[in-house]
Design an enzyme around this catalytic site. Structure first.
Site, PDB file in Angstrom:
ATOM      1  N   LYS A 173     -39.395   6.677  10.342  1.00  0.00           N
ATOM      2  CA  LYS A 173     -39.580   7.830  11.239  1.00  0.00           C
ATOM      3  C   LYS A 173     -39.623   7.374  12.698  1.00  0.00           C
ATOM      4  CE  LYS A 173     -43.463   9.011   9.126  1.00  0.00           C
ATOM      5  NZ  LYS A 173     -43.570   8.124   7.959  1.00  0.00           N
ATOM      6  N   ARG A 200     -48.296  16.218   8.119  1.00  0.00           N
ATOM      7  CA  ARG A 200     -48.466  15.368   6.939  1.00  0.00           C
ATOM      8  C   ARG A 200     -49.220  16.087   5.822  1.00  0.00           C
ATOM      9  NH1 ARG A 200     -47.790  10.181   9.825  1.00  0.00           N
ATOM     10  NH2 ARG A 200     -47.613   8.480   8.344  1.00  0.00           N
ATOM     11  N   ARG A 248     -43.216  -5.767   8.373  1.00  0.00           N
ATOM     12  CA  ARG A 248     -43.727  -5.337   9.674  1.00  0.00           C
ATOM     13  C   ARG A 248     -45.117  -5.930   9.916  1.00  0.00           C
ATOM     14  NH1 ARG A 248     -44.356   0.997  10.955  1.00  0.00           N
ATOM     15  NH2 ARG A 248     -46.231   0.770   9.704  1.00  0.00           N
ATOM     16  N   ARG A 303     -50.986  -4.508  12.801  1.00  0.00           N
ATOM     17  CA  ARG A 303     -51.593  -3.254  12.362  1.00  0.00           C
ATOM     18  C   ARG A 303     -52.499  -3.485  11.154  1.00  0.00           C
ATOM     19  NH1 ARG A 303     -47.435   1.791  12.549  1.00  0.00           N
ATOM     20  NH2 ARG A 303     -48.775   2.387  10.797  1.00  0.00           N
ATOM     21  N   ARG A 307     -51.523   4.187   1.058  1.00  0.00           N
ATOM     22  CA  ARG A 307     -50.812   5.129   1.926  1.00  0.00           C
ATOM     23  C   ARG A 307     -49.685   5.829   1.158  1.00  0.00           C
ATOM     24  NH1 ARG A 307     -49.243   1.066   6.452  1.00  0.00           N
ATOM     25  NH2 ARG A 307     -48.060   2.763   7.369  1.00  0.00           N
TER      26      ARG A 307
HETATM   27  P1  B4P Z   1     -41.168   2.752  10.987  1.00  0.00           P
HETATM   28  O1  B4P Z   1     -40.060   3.462  11.677  1.00  0.00           O
HETATM   29  O2  B4P Z   1     -42.193   2.084  11.852  1.00  0.00           O
HETATM   30  O3  B4P Z   1     -41.938   3.649   9.947  1.00  0.00           O
HETATM   31  P2  B4P Z   1     -42.744   5.012  10.014  1.00  0.00           P
HETATM   32  O4  B4P Z   1     -42.143   5.873   8.959  1.00  0.00           O
HETATM   33  O5  B4P Z   1     -42.759   5.571  11.418  1.00  0.00           O
HETATM   34  O6  B4P Z   1     -44.224   4.496   9.702  1.00  0.00           O
HETATM   35  P3  B4P Z   1     -45.702   4.973   9.361  1.00  0.00           P
HETATM   36  O7  B4P Z   1     -45.680   6.100   8.390  1.00  0.00           O
HETATM   37  O8  B4P Z   1     -46.401   3.718   8.979  1.00  0.00           O
HETATM   38  O9  B4P Z   1     -46.447   5.368  10.654  1.00  0.00           O
HETATM   39  P4  B4P Z   1     -47.426   6.352  11.387  1.00  0.00           P
HETATM   40  O10 B4P Z   1     -47.659   5.595  12.630  1.00  0.00           O
HETATM   41  O11 B4P Z   1     -46.841   7.718  11.469  1.00  0.00           O
HETATM   42  O12 B4P Z   1     -40.482   1.685  10.010  1.00  0.00           O
HETATM   43  C1  B4P Z   1     -41.254   0.794   9.227  1.00  0.00           C
HETATM   44  C2  B4P Z   1     -40.585  -0.573   9.193  1.00  0.00           C
HETATM   45  O13 B4P Z   1     -39.299  -0.473   8.561  1.00  0.00           O
HETATM   46  C3  B4P Z   1     -40.333  -1.142  10.600  1.00  0.00           C
HETATM   47  O14 B4P Z   1     -40.670  -2.512  10.588  1.00  0.00           O
HETATM   48  C4  B4P Z   1     -38.829  -0.934  10.822  1.00  0.00           C
HETATM   49  O15 B4P Z   1     -38.258  -1.923  11.636  1.00  0.00           O
HETATM   50  C5  B4P Z   1     -38.270  -1.017   9.393  1.00  0.00           C
HETATM   51  N1  B4P Z   1     -37.073  -0.188   9.202  1.00  0.00           N
HETATM   52  C6  B4P Z   1     -36.859   1.062   9.716  1.00  0.00           C
HETATM   53  N2  B4P Z   1     -35.649   1.522   9.320  1.00  0.00           N
HETATM   54  C7  B4P Z   1     -35.095   0.543   8.513  1.00  0.00           C
HETATM   55  C8  B4P Z   1     -33.860   0.418   7.792  1.00  0.00           C
HETATM   56  N3  B4P Z   1     -32.941   1.389   7.806  1.00  0.00           N
HETATM   57  N4  B4P Z   1     -33.668  -0.700   7.046  1.00  0.00           N
HETATM   58  C9  B4P Z   1     -34.599  -1.708   7.028  1.00  0.00           C
HETATM   59  N5  B4P Z   1     -35.781  -1.650   7.701  1.00  0.00           N
HETATM   60  C10 B4P Z   1     -36.015  -0.544   8.435  1.00  0.00           C
HETATM   61  O16 B4P Z   1     -48.829   6.504  10.581  1.00  0.00           O
HETATM   62  C11 B4P Z   1     -49.884   5.557  10.542  1.00  0.00           C
HETATM   63  C12 B4P Z   1     -51.192   6.171  10.006  1.00  0.00           C
HETATM   64  O17 B4P Z   1     -51.760   7.111  10.969  1.00  0.00           O
HETATM   65  C13 B4P Z   1     -51.124   6.986   8.706  1.00  0.00           C
HETATM   66  O18 B4P Z   1     -51.169   6.171   7.546  1.00  0.00           O
HETATM   67  C14 B4P Z   1     -52.358   7.919   8.836  1.00  0.00           C
HETATM   68  O19 B4P Z   1     -53.552   7.266   8.471  1.00  0.00           O
HETATM   69  C15 B4P Z   1     -52.421   8.216  10.320  1.00  0.00           C
HETATM   70  N6  B4P Z   1     -51.724   9.474  10.662  1.00  0.00           N
HETATM   71  C16 B4P Z   1     -50.587   9.567  11.415  1.00  0.00           C
HETATM   72  N7  B4P Z   1     -50.199  10.851  11.521  1.00  0.00           N
HETATM   73  C17 B4P Z   1     -51.092  11.594  10.808  1.00  0.00           C
HETATM   74  C18 B4P Z   1     -51.198  12.980  10.510  1.00  0.00           C
HETATM   75  N8  B4P Z   1     -50.302  13.874  10.971  1.00  0.00           N
HETATM   76  N9  B4P Z   1     -52.231  13.391   9.728  1.00  0.00           N
HETATM   77  C19 B4P Z   1     -53.136  12.520   9.276  1.00  0.00           C
HETATM   78  N10 B4P Z   1     -53.091  11.200   9.508  1.00  0.00           N
HETATM   79  C20 B4P Z   1     -52.079  10.718  10.272  1.00  0.00           C
END
Ligand code: B4P
Length: 190
Positions: free
Chosen positions: A14, A89, A128, A134, A145
Site C-alpha cells: 500500500k 481497516r 523490511r 519497526r 497482524r
Molecule cells: P509496504 O508498501 O510498506 O506495505 P504496507 O501494505 O503499506 O504495510 P503495513 O500494512 O505494514 O503498514 P501500515 O503502516 O499501514 O510494503 C511492505 C514491504 O514489501 C516493503 O519492504 C516493500 O518494499 C515491499 N514490497 C512492496 N511491493 C512489493 C512488490 N511488488 N514485490 C516485492 N516486495 C514489495 O500499518 C502499521 C500498523 O499501524 C498496523 O498494523 C496497525 O496497528 C496500525 N494502523 C494503521 N492504520 C490503522 C487503522 N486505519 N486502524 C487501526 N490501526 C491502524
C-alpha cells in the site's frame, strides 16, 4: 474529488504504491500508519496509546483513528483528491469515511485491493524488518497482524463491493507492473 482507497493485508505494498499514485494523479496522501508513527516519535498521548496496540500487531481503536482522519480531511478541503492508505481497516472506519466525505459532498471513487498470498507477505515484512527498525516487523507480530487483517479488516471488501467501487489487483510481480494495473483502475474511476 478523486478519492482512492488503497487496501490490502500488511505488506501488500500500500505504502509503496501510494508514492507512485500520488505522483501520477496529483493526490493528497493520508496514511494512518505514517500518522501514527509520527505521533509515536513525537511522544504524544495519542502516540503512546497507538504504540501499545501496534507493538502487539493489533488495530488502534476506531475512535482514535476516526478522530485523527477527521482532522486531516478538514485540512485537505480543496484538494484535487485524496489517497487513503491503510484506512479504512474496519467496517466502522469505512462507514465513518462515507460520512466524513459526504459532509464535503464527496465519496470514495475507487477501492483498490492488492491481493498477495500470506507466505509472500511474511517474507516481505521480515525482509523490511531487517532495516526498518519497526517494532511490528518481527515474525510473531507479523503473524498476528495478518490474522487481525483476516478477521477485522477483510470484511471491508464486501462494504466496497456493495458500493460498486471495488477493484481487485494482483499484488505480486514488479512494482511498476502492479502500478500499471492500479493506474488503469483509477483512470476508470475518473
Ligand atoms: P509496504 O508498501 O510498506 O506495505 P504496507 O501494505 O503499506 O504495510 P503495513 O500494512 O505494514 O503498514 P501500515 O503502516 O499501514 O510494503 C511492505 C514491504 O514489501 C516493503 O519492504 C516493500 O518494499 C515491499 N514490497 C512492496 N511491493 C512489493 C512488490 N511488488 N514485490 C516485492 N516486495 C514489495 O500499518 C502499521 C500498523 O499501524 C498496523 O498494523 C496497525 O496497528 C496500525 N494502523 C494503521 N492504520 C490503522 C487503522 N486505519 N486502524 C487501526 N490501526 C491502524
Amino acid at each position: 474529488m478523486l478519492n482512492v482507497v488503497i487496501f490490502g493485508p500488511p505488506g501488500s505494498g500500500k505504502g509503496t504504491q501510494s508514492e507512485n499514485i500520488i505522483e501520477k494523479f496529483n493526490l493528497a496522501h493520508i496514511s494512518t500508519g505514517d500518522l501514527l508513527r509520527a505521533e509515536i516519535s513525537g511522544h504524544t498521548q495519542l502516540g503512546t496509546i497507538a504504540k501499545s496496540f501496534i507493538d502487539k500487531g493489533e488495530l488502534v481503536p476506531d475512535e482514535t483513528i476516526i478522530g485523527m482522519i477527521d482532522n486531516k480531511i478538514e485540512s485537505l478541503v480543496g484538494a484535487k483528491g485524496v489517497i487513503f492508505d491503510g484506512f479504512p481497516r474496519t467496517v466502522a472506519q469505512a462507514e465513518a469515511l462515507e460520512e466524513l466525505l459526504a459532509e464535503h459532498n464527496s465519496k470514495v471513487s475507487v477501492m483498490v485491493n492488492l491481493e498477495v498470498p500470506k507466505e509472500e507477505l511474511v517474507e516481505r515484512l521480515l525482509k523490511r524488518g531487517e532495516t526498518s527498525g519497526r517494532s511490528d516487523d518481527n515474525l510473531e507480530t507479523i503473524e498476528k497482524r495478518i490474522s487481525v487483517y483476516e478477521s477485522q479488516t477483510s470484511p471491508v471488501i464486501d462494504f466496497y463491493k456493495a458500493k460498486k467501487v471495488y477493484k481487485a489487483i494482483q499484488g505480486v510481480g514488479s512494482v511498476d507492473g502492479i502500478f500499471e494495473s492500479i493506474s488503469v483502475a483509477i483512470e476508470g474511476a475518473k
